[in-house]
Scaffold this motif. Structure first.
Motif, PDB file in Angstrom:
ATOM      1  N   THR A 115      51.008  70.220  44.697  1.00  0.00           N
ATOM      2  CA  THR A 115      51.072  68.990  43.909  1.00  0.00           C
ATOM      3  C   THR A 115      52.072  69.109  42.772  1.00  0.00           C
ATOM      4  OG1 THR A 115      48.746  68.555  44.421  1.00  0.00           O
ATOM      5  CG2 THR A 115      49.695  67.355  42.565  1.00  0.00           C
ATOM      6  N   GLU A 116      52.123  70.294  42.157  1.00  0.00           N
ATOM      7  CA  GLU A 116      53.052  70.514  41.043  1.00  0.00           C
ATOM      8  C   GLU A 116      54.495  70.413  41.508  1.00  0.00           C
ATOM      9  OE1 GLU A 116      50.501  72.452  41.818  1.00  0.00           O
ATOM     10  OE2 GLU A 116      49.144  71.978  40.145  1.00  0.00           O
ATOM     11  N   THR A 117      54.787  70.927  42.688  1.00  0.00           N
ATOM     12  CA  THR A 117      56.144  70.862  43.228  1.00  0.00           C
ATOM     13  C   THR A 117      56.544  69.434  43.565  1.00  0.00           C
ATOM     14  OG1 THR A 117      55.907  73.089  44.152  1.00  0.00           O
ATOM     15  CG2 THR A 117      57.667  71.719  45.060  1.00  0.00           C
TER      16      THR A 117
ATOM     17  N   PRO B  29      57.644  65.842  40.530  1.00  0.00           N
ATOM     18  CA  PRO B  29      58.897  65.187  40.126  1.00  0.00           C
ATOM     19  C   PRO B  29      59.416  64.174  41.150  1.00  0.00           C
ATOM     20  CG  PRO B  29      59.037  67.577  39.857  1.00  0.00           C
ATOM     21  CD  PRO B  29      57.840  67.301  40.692  1.00  0.00           C
ATOM     22  N   LEU B  30      58.840  64.184  42.362  1.00  0.00           N
ATOM     23  CA  LEU B  30      59.341  63.297  43.414  1.00  0.00           C
ATOM     24  C   LEU B  30      58.513  62.030  43.568  1.00  0.00           C
ATOM     25  CD1 LEU B  30      60.044  66.431  44.440  1.00  0.00           C
ATOM     26  CD2 LEU B  30      60.924  65.171  46.383  1.00  0.00           C
ATOM     27  N   VAL B  31      57.185  62.160  43.442  1.00  0.00           N
ATOM     28  CA  VAL B  31      56.291  61.029  43.713  1.00  0.00           C
ATOM     29  C   VAL B  31      55.289  60.879  42.571  1.00  0.00           C
ATOM     30  CG1 VAL B  31      54.586  60.065  45.302  1.00  0.00           C
ATOM     31  CG2 VAL B  31      56.527  61.362  46.200  1.00  0.00           C
ATOM     32  N   ARG B  32      55.140  59.658  42.060  1.00  0.00           N
ATOM     33  CA  ARG B  32      54.210  59.386  40.960  1.00  0.00           C
ATOM     34  C   ARG B  32      52.760  59.426  41.470  1.00  0.00           C
ATOM     35  NH1 ARG B  32      54.943  56.286  36.257  1.00  0.00           N
ATOM     36  NH2 ARG B  32      56.977  55.634  37.056  1.00  0.00           N
ATOM     37  N   ASN B  33      51.930  60.247  40.803  1.00  0.00           N
ATOM     38  CA  ASN B  33      50.503  60.332  41.157  1.00  0.00           C
ATOM     39  C   ASN B  33      50.311  60.427  42.665  1.00  0.00           C
ATOM     40  OD1 ASN B  33      49.769  60.020  38.419  1.00  0.00           O
ATOM     41  ND2 ASN B  33      49.898  57.789  38.606  1.00  0.00           N
ATOM     42  N   GLY B  34      51.036  61.339  43.297  1.00  0.00           N
ATOM     43  CA  GLY B  34      51.043  61.412  44.757  1.00  0.00           C
ATOM     44  C   GLY B  34      49.738  61.895  45.358  1.00  0.00           C
TER      45      GLY B  34
ATOM     46  N   GLY C  94      66.159  70.260  47.553  1.00  0.00           N
ATOM     47  CA  GLY C  94      65.283  71.299  47.021  1.00  0.00           C
ATOM     48  C   GLY C  94      63.944  71.314  47.732  1.00  0.00           C
ATOM     49  N   LEU C  95      63.418  70.127  48.037  1.00  0.00           N
ATOM     50  CA  LEU C  95      62.162  70.050  48.782  1.00  0.00           C
ATOM     51  C   LEU C  95      62.315  70.662  50.165  1.00  0.00           C
ATOM     52  CD1 LEU C  95      59.260  68.990  49.129  1.00  0.00           C
ATOM     53  CD2 LEU C  95      60.242  66.791  49.841  1.00  0.00           C
ATOM     54  N   ALA C  96      63.431  70.377  50.837  1.00  0.00           N
ATOM     55  CA  ALA C  96      63.666  70.931  52.173  1.00  0.00           C
ATOM     56  C   ALA C  96      63.730  72.453  52.138  1.00  0.00           C
ATOM     57  CB  ALA C  96      64.957  70.358  52.755  1.00  0.00           C
ATOM     58  N   ARG C  97      64.359  73.010  51.126  1.00  0.00           N
ATOM     59  CA  ARG C  97      64.423  74.470  51.014  1.00  0.00           C
ATOM     60  C   ARG C  97      63.044  75.064  50.766  1.00  0.00           C
ATOM     61  NH1 ARG C  97      69.990  74.131  47.467  1.00  0.00           N
ATOM     62  NH2 ARG C  97      71.440  74.263  49.261  1.00  0.00           N
ATOM     63  N   ASN C  98      62.231  74.363  49.985  1.00  0.00           N
ATOM     64  CA  ASN C  98      60.862  74.809  49.760  1.00  0.00           C
ATOM     65  C   ASN C  98      60.071  74.788  51.063  1.00  0.00           C
ATOM     66  OD1 ASN C  98      57.931  74.546  49.064  1.00  0.00           O
ATOM     67  ND2 ASN C  98      58.706  74.628  46.966  1.00  0.00           N
TER      68      ASN C  98
END
Length: 214
Positions: A50-52, A55-60, A200-204
């Motif tokens: 969730t922490e990762t 920054p991409l999705v609000r309250n995901g 960055g998400l794809a690399r993660n």
């Protein structure tokens, strides 16, 4: 003595011929082809913390649905297996900067004449050719993720009562016998910062995938 040599020679020829036919048959049946490093992948096991994702999705939150790998129409366990997992803003219709991130994983499990890795690479080749045809060479950029990867952006325009623009940023990559499509959706034109976030998400995701290797 000559007769004995002739018999031995004929025997050796028969053994070699039989061995050659056996090897050819085994190759045709896929005995010597590689099945790749991965068993069927559940896409939700690749979704970062969730922490990762903050920054991409609000309250995901993860969207409900069956993420287990399955074949077309879910008929049996043989064949290429696909799985999908989505993480979306709550409530919906919020961009920060994305409304949804999605991971789609396709595991090649066939053991035919081609290795599973070659099948995955062939699948990526077809996608790449179609993407370049539709967007041009500059619209499909190679990026450094896993063994082979590309980034691209899809734009959809919907005209009903008003004009709605939808942008889907993709990073598609191959690692051994698995094809992964990491994407993020927004309704505002993306820039370099948004593309960097998806990369960055794809690399993660690629790092998490490697923990599943056989």
């Amino acid at each position: 003595m000559k007769r004995r040599r002739l018999v031995l020679g004929l025997g050796l020829v028969c053994v070699l011929a039989f061995g050659g036919c056996t090897v050819t048959a085994a190759w045709s049946l896929g005995v010597f082809t590689s099945k790749g490093r991965y068993d069927p992948i559940d896409a939700c096991t690749l979704m970062p913390s969730t922490e990762t994702l903050a920054p991409l999705v609000r309250n995901g939150a993860r969207e409900s649905g069956d993420s287990r790998p399955k074949t077309f129409l879910d008929l049996g366990d043989e064949g290429n297996m696909a799985s999908q997992c989505k993480w979306s803003s709550v409530p919906s219709k919020q961009d920060r900067p994305f409304r949804t991130v999605r991971i789609h994983a396709k595991t090649m499990t066939h053991d035919g004449r081609q290795s599973a890795e070659k099948e995955a690479d062939h699948d990526l080749d077809i996608w790449h050719r179609n993407a370049v045809r539709n967007k041009g060479q500059d619209g499909v950029r190679p990026v450094s993720v896993a063994e082979r990867a590309y980034s691209t952006t899809d734009k959809t325009v919907i005209k009903i009562f008003a004009v709605t623009e939808i942008y889907d940023l993709h990073v598609k990559f191959r690692d051994s016998n698995v094809l992964v499509d990491v994407s993020a959706r927004t309704h505002t034109p993306p820039g370099d910062q948004e593309r960097a976030l998806v990369l960055g998400l794809a690399r993660n995701v690629a790092e998490r995938l490697r923990t599943h290797a056989n």
